[in-house]
Design an enzyme around this catalytic site. Sequence first.
Site, PDB file in Angstrom:
ATOM      1  N   ARG A  49       1.434 -16.557  -2.924  1.00  0.00           N
ATOM      2  CA  ARG A  49       1.556 -15.117  -2.607  1.00  0.00           C
ATOM      3  C   ARG A  49       2.474 -14.442  -3.615  1.00  0.00           C
ATOM      4  O   ARG A  49       2.223 -13.326  -4.049  1.00  0.00           O
ATOM      5  CB  ARG A  49       2.093 -14.911  -1.171  1.00  0.00           C
ATOM      6  CG  ARG A  49       2.535 -13.474  -0.918  1.00  0.00           C
ATOM      7  CD  ARG A  49       2.713 -13.103   0.545  1.00  0.00           C
ATOM      8  NE  ARG A  49       3.366 -14.120   1.334  1.00  0.00           N
ATOM      9  CZ  ARG A  49       4.685 -14.384   1.323  1.00  0.00           C
ATOM     10  NH1 ARG A  49       5.489 -13.692   0.535  1.00  0.00           N
ATOM     11  NH2 ARG A  49       5.190 -15.333   2.073  1.00  0.00           N
ATOM     12  N   TYR A 101      -9.747  10.549  -2.495  1.00  0.00           N
ATOM     13  CA  TYR A 101     -10.441   9.578  -1.656  1.00  0.00           C
ATOM     14  C   TYR A 101      -9.888   9.679  -0.228  1.00  0.00           C
ATOM     15  O   TYR A 101      -8.659   9.715  -0.028  1.00  0.00           O
ATOM     16  CB  TYR A 101     -10.241   8.172  -2.234  1.00  0.00           C
ATOM     17  CG  TYR A 101     -10.740   7.101  -1.312  1.00  0.00           C
ATOM     18  CD1 TYR A 101     -12.073   7.097  -0.883  1.00  0.00           C
ATOM     19  CD2 TYR A 101      -9.894   6.118  -0.824  1.00  0.00           C
ATOM     20  CE1 TYR A 101     -12.528   6.135   0.008  1.00  0.00           C
ATOM     21  CE2 TYR A 101     -10.352   5.144   0.050  1.00  0.00           C
ATOM     22  CZ  TYR A 101     -11.670   5.166   0.467  1.00  0.00           C
ATOM     23  OH  TYR A 101     -12.122   4.222   1.343  1.00  0.00           O
ATOM     24  N   ASP A 173      -4.422   7.864  -9.838  1.00  0.00           N
ATOM     25  CA  ASP A 173      -5.520   6.983  -9.446  1.00  0.00           C
ATOM     26  C   ASP A 173      -6.566   7.072 -10.555  1.00  0.00           C
ATOM     27  O   ASP A 173      -7.221   8.102 -10.728  1.00  0.00           O
ATOM     28  CB  ASP A 173      -6.085   7.428  -8.091  1.00  0.00           C
ATOM     29  CG  ASP A 173      -7.141   6.467  -7.555  1.00  0.00           C
ATOM     30  OD1 ASP A 173      -7.826   5.826  -8.376  1.00  0.00           O
ATOM     31  OD2 ASP A 173      -7.297   6.378  -6.328  1.00  0.00           O
ATOM     32  N   LYS A 198     -14.293  -1.072  -7.915  1.00  0.00           N
ATOM     33  CA  LYS A 198     -15.252  -0.151  -8.513  1.00  0.00           C
ATOM     34  C   LYS A 198     -15.599  -0.596  -9.937  1.00  0.00           C
ATOM     35  O   LYS A 198     -16.070  -1.700 -10.131  1.00  0.00           O
ATOM     36  CB  LYS A 198     -14.694   1.274  -8.430  1.00  0.00           C
ATOM     37  CG  LYS A 198     -14.140   1.622  -7.037  1.00  0.00           C
ATOM     38  CD  LYS A 198     -15.231   1.681  -5.994  1.00  0.00           C
ATOM     39  CE  LYS A 198     -14.817   1.610  -4.537  1.00  0.00           C
ATOM     40  NZ  LYS A 198     -13.539   2.018  -4.087  1.00  0.00           N
TER      41      LYS A 198
END
Length: 381
Positions: A49, A101, A173, A198
């Site tokens: 992690r 978004y 973004d 994306k």
Amino acid sequence: MSTAGFETLAVHAGQEPDPRTGAVVAPISLATTYAQASVGEHLGFEYSRSGNPTRATHEACLATLEGAAAGLAFASGLAAENAVLHLLAPGDHLVIPTDAYGGTFRLIDRVHGRGGVTHSAVDLADLVAVEEAWRPSTRMVWVETPSNPLLNIVDIAAVAEVAQRHGGLVVVDNTFATPYLQKPLALGADLVVHSTTKYLGGHSDVVGGFVAAADAGRAEEVAFFQNALGGVPSPFDCFLVLRGIKTLPLRMDRHNANAAAVVAALESHPAVTRVLYPGRDDHPGHAVAARQMSGFGGMVSFVVAGGEPAALEVARSTEVFTLAESLGAVESLIEHPHRMTHASVAGSALAVDPGLVRLSVGVESEADLIADLVLALDRVR
Ligand SMILES: Cc1ncc(COP(=O)(O)O)c(C=O)c1O
């Protein structure tokens, strides 16, 4: 290597043939824990992690492409955004765009809002409005350009100038543009966020997110939240994004060209009242987009004359364009933002026109894409 061209970096940055085997592709490293010779004495990895070799390769590659001091990979775009928003403390205020978004708005409004972070939604193309929205408690401006789903353009350098004057952070973004078309850090932004789900992944087969930081100290702050919140991607997901990035320039060139052809077809169809695409001369952000982007991207939105019923009919009638959420992959997608991707902003300042249709124009044959859309639009003319 960092002086190499973008296409070279997309294939090679952060990646060397494996020293043990000569493998030219970064191995998928599944170990969750790493041997220590004595307590604290290890080869740079302790627990997966906190750090993983495949993730480190992905982070080095994409950070290089963004021109960042460092980058951090996440399990989704929203996990990346969540880590960035944790830089804010209760009582802090941020300026957000009136178009973004829907999930970003929901995260800011309904998650961080509950934690005491406040926001104002402002048209970021209006710099006077940005100045007026600024409060003593404002710590951050959130930019999405081109925006989802209206393809609005924000002048990153101009907003960064305002934020720097007030000592605030600028987060961009960069999901729609990717670093191939736009480099926000070079324009004065402090942090870039991505949904790597994306264009970077590019094949609709991985959900992921990324944060790239201009400054190493800021990257450390985000790295704390990457580890503390735990929203990290799996090694296999990191491999998929790394693989997608290798063909990013090729795919983006094709997305740009196909989108421009689709826009021309939409403009001449009588069922379409408005085409939203920053490559159009009459788009209000066209001049800024032409300056800060090296191409206008593969996303196109349009409004149909018949309102919501017509938009729904078009969205369900195409065959090459698949009716589905998401964007940025090789296959073309069509969707209805009001009921799908942006349902979470209904009734808010970010609500979208029910007559709006959004396209993610893929890399298929231009003629097939146009014929498919024209056939669907003919049904509602
Ligand atoms: C512009 C933009 N940013 C962030 C996100 C969120 O990314 P993810 O779905 O990977 O969490 C999306 C998702 O559609 C998006 O379009």
